[in-house]
Design a protein around this motif. Structure first.
Motif, PDB file in Angstrom:
ATOM      1  N   LYS A 178       0.848  -1.194   0.000  1.00 41.35           N
ATOM      2  CA  LYS A 178       0.000   0.000   0.000  1.00 41.35           C
ATOM      3  C   LYS A 178       0.879   1.238   0.000  1.00 41.35           C
ATOM      4  CE  LYS A 178      -4.097  -1.972   2.184  1.00 41.35           C
ATOM      5  NZ  LYS A 178      -5.012  -1.911   3.339  1.00 41.35           N
ATOM      6  N   LYS A 218      -2.509   8.536   2.360  1.00 36.34           N
ATOM      7  CA  LYS A 218      -2.776   7.542   3.395  1.00 36.34           C
ATOM      8  C   LYS A 218      -2.052   7.905   4.689  1.00 36.34           C
ATOM      9  CE  LYS A 218      -3.904   3.507   0.608  1.00 36.34           C
ATOM     10  NZ  LYS A 218      -4.239   4.268  -0.597  1.00 36.34           N
ATOM     11  N   GLU A 252      -1.887   3.103   7.638  1.00 33.95           N
ATOM     12  CA  GLU A 252      -2.499   2.529   6.432  1.00 33.95           C
ATOM     13  C   GLU A 252      -1.466   2.135   5.379  1.00 33.95           C
ATOM     14  OE1 GLU A 252      -6.754   4.900   6.246  1.00 33.95           O
ATOM     15  OE2 GLU A 252      -4.939   5.953   5.552  1.00 33.95           O
ATOM     16  N   ALA A 253      -0.273   2.729   5.450  1.00 37.78           N
ATOM     17  CA  ALA A 253       0.777   2.445   4.452  1.00 37.78           C
ATOM     18  C   ALA A 253       2.139   2.521   5.130  1.00 37.78           C
ATOM     19  CB  ALA A 253       0.677   3.426   3.297  1.00 37.78           C
TER      20      ALA A 253
END
Length: 417
Positions: free
Chosen positions: A317, A322, A326-327
């Motif tokens: 990701k 983000k 999330e990443a």
């Protein structure tokens, strides 16, 4: 009111191109332009006109690839080309970008020390690294792009500096439009350095990926000619801005330093220091502030482009839109590249050496990547109706030939002659 709304819209759409163009004039680029001006006066001013259409054509191709495929350049390479091609690009790009980051951090630190001599350059380097890391991780994408766009305003100082010194405008106009070439090692190396600085592989990856980010943020479902037109405007504006900054730095050092007999400038701090007694404190301070401003723009682009390369290659990701959780892999790579860049100052690799190694690695990869970008941009299976126009191909192949010759000259001068 209509003009105001048009200006607001224009300011909104130029973000990706303007940031790319401004980051092209990073502290290491400023060092290269300063070397050119100090060593040869006005004789390399014409390169700004040569570089602009080549830069714009390649960056537009990269942007179009991102818009049409909804993938960065690494993702497109992974999908349509043998994986060894992508892995070779990563092997060459990783050390080149890290050394570029290291040279930029060192340059910013040294200039910070010039402005505030009581604070050691090392502390400034650490401060800028921590600041950039914090902003990149904690600011959302739109805030990051807004900050970077407004930082571009700092670079307008380079448009002012030459006019703080008496100029011969007839000589300037002649040098701008009448190319001069000296067939000797020193001059040809400077030409190669200028080309390598303006047409840099990391910008290819950044441009494609940042256009995908823009599309995701707009929540646009389909590409259309209006989006392509907006992208072209953005890239053209950004490359024009970049070219003007390059032009005015060469003009400043080519008139002030060259005329004073100071022909050997190796770093941005040397250029800033040399300006102080010759052009006054204001020119010196403005030049130094510009170095810090462009470093704050360029380093996130350098580290971001590297992170996009890796995360797209390995399917992680990614994205500045983000949050960290999330990443994580995306932001960890950014952090690693910044820390490794900073650490070069402590392992005996000087900023000058870092620039030389970076130039060699970029020189090797640029022609290969330009060839691949041309191939992708003319492949209807990938690009559909948005394949290259005839003029794009002419400029793209011109860039390929010129960068191949530059790479050959660089390798010859560095390792054979």
């Amino acid at each position: 009111m209509k003009i105001q709304s048009k200006l607001k819209r224009f300011w909104k759409i130029i973000g990706p191109g303007l940031i790319t163009g401004a980051s092209d004039d990073d502290p290491s680029g400023i060092a290269t332009y300063s070397q050119a001006g100090a060593a040869f006066g006005l004789q390399t001013l014409w390169t700004a006109i040569l570089a602009f259409p080549l830069m714009a054509a390649i960056q537009q191709m990269c942007a179009r690839i991102g818009l049409v495929t909804s993938q960065g350049l690494s993702g497109t390479l992974k999908k349509h080309y043998p994986k060894p091609v992508l892995y070779v690009m990563l092997v060459f790009s990783f050390p080149a970008i890290v050394m570029n980051i290291g040279a930029d951090i060192a340059g910013m630190g040294a200039v910070g020390n010039l402005l505030f001599p009581s604070i050691d350059a090392t502390y400034f380097s650490v401060l800028f690294t921590v600041l950039l890391l914090g902003l990149t991780i904690y600011l959302p994408y739109q805030k990051i792009t807004a900050v970077l766009k407004y930082l571009c305003i700092v670079m307008l100082v380079y448009f002012i500096v030459p006019f703080l010194y008496k100029q011969d405008f007839v000589a300037i106009i002649a040098a701008t439009f009448i190319p001069t070439i000296q067939w000797n090692r020193e001059f040809l190396l400077v030409l190669v350095g200028i080309l390598g600085t303006t047409i840099s592989p990391y910008l290819f990856f950044w441009q494609a990926s940042i256009e995908v980010e823009e599309m995701n943020h707009r929540r646009a479902l389909m590409i259309n000619k209006k989006i392509i037109h907006d992208m072209e405007q953005s890239v053209d504006f950004g490359m024009t801005f970049s070219g003007f900054v390059m032009y005015f730095i060469i003009l400043t050092t080519g008139t002030v330093l060259y005329s004073a007999g100071m022909h050997q400038i190796n770093t941005v701090e040397e250029a800033a220091m040399a300006l102080k007694p010759l052009a006054g404190d204001l020119a010196y301070v403005l030049f130094a502030i510009g170095v810090i401003g462009t470093g704050l723009i360029a380093i996130p682009v350098l580290s971001g482009s590297l992170s996009y390369m890796f995360t797209e290659t390995f399917g992680w990701k990614q994205g500045l839109d983000k949050k960290f959780h999330e990443a994580k892999g995306f932001y960890v790579i950014i952090a690693i590249s910044l820390i490794l860049g900073l650490s070069l100052n402590y392992v005996g690799i000087s900023p000058i050496d870092a620039l030389i190694y970076t130039a060699v690695l970029y020189g090797i990869t640029a022609p290969v990547l330009i060839g691949i970008i041309l191939h992708i941009s003319n492949n209807r299976e990938i690009m559909g109706e948005y394949v290259n126009s005839r003029i794009s191909n002419v400029l793209g192949f011109a860039a390929l030939i010129i960068m191949s010759l530059a790479a050959g000259a660089l390798l010859y001068f560095e390792f054979i002659n």
